[in-house]
Scaffold this motif. Structure first.
Motif, mmCIF file in Angstrom:
data_model
loop_
_atom_site.group_PDB
_atom_site.id
_atom_site.type_symbol
_atom_site.label_atom_id
_atom_site.label_comp_id
_atom_site.label_asym_id
_atom_site.label_seq_id
_atom_site.Cartn_x
_atom_site.Cartn_y
_atom_site.Cartn_z
ATOM 1 N N GLY A 196 0.777 -1.223 0.000
ATOM 2 C CA GLY A 196 0.000 0.000 0.000
ATOM 3 C C GLY A 196 0.808 1.273 0.000
ATOM 4 O O GLY A 196 0.299 2.327 0.373
ATOM 5 N N LEU A 197 2.074 1.221 -0.429
ATOM 6 C CA LEU A 197 2.915 2.411 -0.430
ATOM 7 C C LEU A 197 3.193 2.932 -1.834
ATOM 8 O O LEU A 197 3.873 3.935 -1.993
ATOM 9 C CB LEU A 197 4.244 2.115 0.267
ATOM 10 C CG LEU A 197 4.156 1.789 1.758
ATOM 11 C CD1 LEU A 197 5.521 1.402 2.303
ATOM 12 C CD2 LEU A 197 3.588 2.957 2.535
ATOM 13 N N SER A 198 2.677 2.263 -2.863
ATOM 14 C CA SER A 198 3.038 2.629 -4.229
ATOM 15 C C SER A 198 1.869 2.397 -5.166
ATOM 16 O O SER A 198 1.000 1.557 -4.921
ATOM 17 C CB SER A 198 4.244 1.799 -4.690
ATOM 18 O OG SER A 198 4.542 2.043 -6.047
ATOM 19 N N LEU A 199 1.849 3.131 -6.292
ATOM 20 C CA LEU A 199 0.815 2.892 -7.298
ATOM 21 C C LEU A 199 1.235 1.817 -8.297
ATOM 22 O O LEU A 199 0.420 1.385 -9.122
ATOM 23 C CB LEU A 199 0.463 4.191 -8.031
ATOM 24 C CG LEU A 199 1.530 4.899 -8.873
ATOM 25 C CD1 LEU A 199 1.670 4.284 -10.255
ATOM 26 C CD2 LEU A 199 1.156 6.371 -9.020
ATOM 27 N N ALA A 200 2.501 1.354 -8.240
ATOM 28 C CA ALA A 200 2.972 0.330 -9.166
ATOM 29 C C ALA A 200 3.892 -0.641 -8.439
ATOM 30 O O ALA A 200 4.700 -0.238 -7.602
ATOM 31 C CB ALA A 200 3.711 0.960 -10.342
ATOM 32 N N GLU A 201 3.759 -1.919 -8.791
ATOM 33 C CA GLU A 201 4.620 -2.939 -8.204
ATOM 34 C C GLU A 201 4.456 -4.242 -8.984
ATOM 35 O O GLU A 201 3.366 -4.549 -9.485
ATOM 36 C CB GLU A 201 4.244 -3.178 -6.735
ATOM 37 C CG GLU A 201 5.170 -4.151 -6.018
ATOM 38 C CD GLU A 201 4.810 -4.293 -4.548
ATOM 39 O OE1 GLU A 201 4.777 -5.446 -4.074
ATOM 40 O OE2 GLU A 201 4.558 -3.264 -3.894
ATOM 41 N N GLY A 202 5.546 -5.007 -9.087
ATOM 42 C CA GLY A 202 5.480 -6.328 -9.701
ATOM 43 C C GLY A 202 5.027 -6.325 -11.143
ATOM 44 O O GLY A 202 4.483 -7.321 -11.624
ATOM 45 N N GLU B 158 0.306 5.096 11.014
ATOM 46 C CA GLU B 158 0.485 6.538 11.069
ATOM 47 C C GLU B 158 1.707 6.983 10.265
ATOM 48 O O GLU B 158 2.769 6.383 10.346
ATOM 49 C CB GLU B 158 0.651 6.976 12.530
ATOM 50 C CG GLU B 158 0.737 8.480 12.700
ATOM 51 C CD GLU B 158 0.753 8.882 14.154
ATOM 52 O OE1 GLU B 158 0.145 9.894 14.484
ATOM 53 O OE2 GLU B 158 1.379 8.160 14.964
ATOM 54 N N GLY B 159 1.523 8.018 9.470
ATOM 55 C CA GLY B 159 2.649 8.634 8.791
ATOM 56 C C GLY B 159 2.741 8.348 7.319
ATOM 57 O O GLY B 159 2.829 9.270 6.515
ATOM 58 N N ASP B 160 2.696 7.068 6.921
ATOM 59 C CA ASP B 160 2.886 6.762 5.505
ATOM 60 C C ASP B 160 1.693 6.090 4.861
ATOM 61 O O ASP B 160 1.722 5.792 3.674
ATOM 62 C CB ASP B 160 4.134 5.903 5.299
ATOM 63 C CG ASP B 160 4.051 4.561 6.015
ATOM 64 O OD1 ASP B 160 3.002 4.265 6.636
ATOM 65 O OD2 ASP B 160 5.035 3.795 5.972
ATOM 66 N N LEU B 161 0.625 5.845 5.622
ATOM 67 C CA LEU B 161 -0.583 5.219 5.095
ATOM 68 C C LEU B 161 -0.322 3.845 4.499
ATOM 69 O O LEU B 161 -1.033 3.410 3.599
ATOM 70 C CB LEU B 161 -1.246 6.130 4.052
ATOM 71 C CG LEU B 161 -1.837 7.433 4.570
ATOM 72 C CD1 LEU B 161 -2.363 8.270 3.417
ATOM 73 C CD2 LEU B 161 -2.956 7.173 5.561
ATOM 74 N N ALA B 162 0.709 3.163 4.978
ATOM 75 C CA ALA B 162 0.908 1.776 4.566
ATOM 76 C C ALA B 162 -0.308 0.967 4.981
ATOM 77 O O ALA B 162 -0.967 1.251 5.975
ATOM 78 C CB ALA B 162 2.177 1.205 5.196
ATOM 79 N N TYR B 163 -0.623 -0.071 4.213
ATOM 80 C CA TYR B 163 -1.908 -0.765 4.320
ATOM 81 C C TYR B 163 -1.727 -2.269 4.498
ATOM 82 O O TYR B 163 -0.808 -2.866 3.945
ATOM 83 C CB TYR B 163 -2.709 -0.496 3.044
ATOM 84 C CG TYR B 163 -3.832 -1.477 2.783
ATOM 85 C CD1 TYR B 163 -5.102 -1.225 3.281
ATOM 86 C CD2 TYR B 163 -3.628 -2.623 2.033
ATOM 87 C CE1 TYR B 163 -6.141 -2.106 3.035
ATOM 88 C CE2 TYR B 163 -4.650 -3.516 1.787
ATOM 89 C CZ TYR B 163 -5.921 -3.248 2.291
ATOM 90 O OH TYR B 163 -6.939 -4.128 2.049
ATOM 91 N N LEU B 164 -2.639 -2.855 5.261
ATOM 92 C CA LEU B 164 -2.704 -4.311 5.350
ATOM 93 C C LEU B 164 -4.126 -4.755 5.626
ATOM 94 O O LEU B 164 -4.798 -4.193 6.481
ATOM 95 C CB LEU B 164 -1.795 -4.827 6.469
ATOM 96 C CG LEU B 164 -1.706 -6.352 6.570
ATOM 97 C CD1 LEU B 164 -1.062 -6.921 5.314
ATOM 98 C CD2 LEU B 164 -0.916 -6.758 7.793
#
Length: 313
Positions: free
Chosen positions: A64-70, A238-244
């Motif tokens: 959840g930190l990027s719009l592109a991956e893999g 908190e801070g980077d909006l990383a998601y799980l």
């Protein structure tokens, strides 16, 4: 569609890494992506000093930190621009050639899970758009509050078989008052139900969070299976909006099974700090969402933590 969950917490984007549930959720990141995220997190320079290796690793491995991956990208998101405007939210998942992906592997009874939350942690929605033959995901949409929103697409492309969570931001104009708050939140109201969060989050050690559902002071034992489980937990850091997106312990329920009043989640926080958690559950064929906030506990996690072998998702 879930009723938006509002919580008095400003400037939060929180995520918890949840032990065995994290692993079963398939948050596997290629080494190249880990290295790229670690470099992005430190800004490519020392800043205030180098972060500990274990902290960098925990941050880098979170989705959840990027719009592109893999080799995949979350395409531009189209949505209404004005508050109260009825319209459609739509987007496509693009492959490395820029073509819309049309084949996905079902996970938790859906080909794609869409999470939309305002940057202050309010206005949470967990919904499931439909896919057309051209590869466009869409669903009816309107905004009730202004602000900057993060859109998370959680999916598994059939070709790669790798679980991905990609994200974009949307700005919705208008006046709004950010939600404020600094204290932990362990009780929440969801429709006619009261939900209490029990347990603590620990860094680097497993523990169990228990969600208990009551109504008018009576324990609720009519929790229905929802997306292949008796409850689901989405968490943002908190801070980077990383998601799980995580799921409870126990065996997968069969249609018609009922449970309650509690649902247990195996947990492990990747870093110290505050975490916002959204608990989705279903009663009477209606889905409810209850929001909470926790700060990681000091000291060591309880001995034994949790049993990885009991997680079904």
């Amino acid at each position: 569609m879930n009723t938006p969950a509002k919580l008095g917490l400003y400037g939060v984007g929180l995520v918890a890494a949840f032990g065995a549930a994290f692993l079963v959720a398939g948050a596997v990141v290629p080494e190249s992506a880990v290295e790229a995220r670690a470099e992005a997190t430190t800004g490519g320079h020392g800043g205030h000093g180098e972060a500990p290796a274990e902290t960098e690793a925990a941050t880098a491995s979170l989705p959840g930190l990027s719009l592109a991956e893999g080799g995949y990208q979350l395409g531009p998101v189209s949505a209404p621009h004005e508050l109260g405007e009825e319209g459609e939210l739509s987007f496509s998942i693009l492959d490395e050639h820029g073509e819309a992906v049309t084949e996905f592997t079902e996970e938790h009874e859906k080909d794609l899970h869409l999470i939309v939350v305002r940057n202050d942690g309010a206005e949470f929605r967990h919904v499931h758009p439909t896919l057309d033959a051209e590869g466009t995901w869409s669903l009816p949409w309107s905004w009730s509050e202004a602000g900057t929103y993060r859109v998370f697409a959680d999916f598994i492309p059939a070709e790669s078989g790798e679980k991905l969570t990609l994200t974009r931001s949307l700005n919705i104009g208008g006046d709004f008052e950010p939600a404020h708050g600094h204290d932990d939140v362990r009780t929440a109201k969801a429709g006619e139900f009261d939900v209490e969060l029990q347990g603590d989050l620990f860094v680097g050690g497993g523990s169990t969070l228990t969600l208990e559902v009551t109504r008018d002071g009576e324990q609720v034992t009519e929790l229905q299976p929802y997306l292949g489980a008796f409850g689901h937990l989405v968490a943002l850091r908190e801070g980077d909006l990383a998601y799980l997106h995580v799921h409870p312990e126990g065996e997968e329920p069969k249609p018609g099974d009922l449970s309650g009043p509690t649902v247990d989640f195996a947990t492990e926080a990747p870093t110290a700090g505050r975490y916002l958690l959204y608990f989705d559950f279903q009663v009477g064929d209606e889905v409810y969402s209850a929001p909470f906030a926790l700060t990681t506990a000091e000291g060591d996690a309880p001995a034994g933590g949790h049993d990885d072998g009991e997680d079904s998702h």
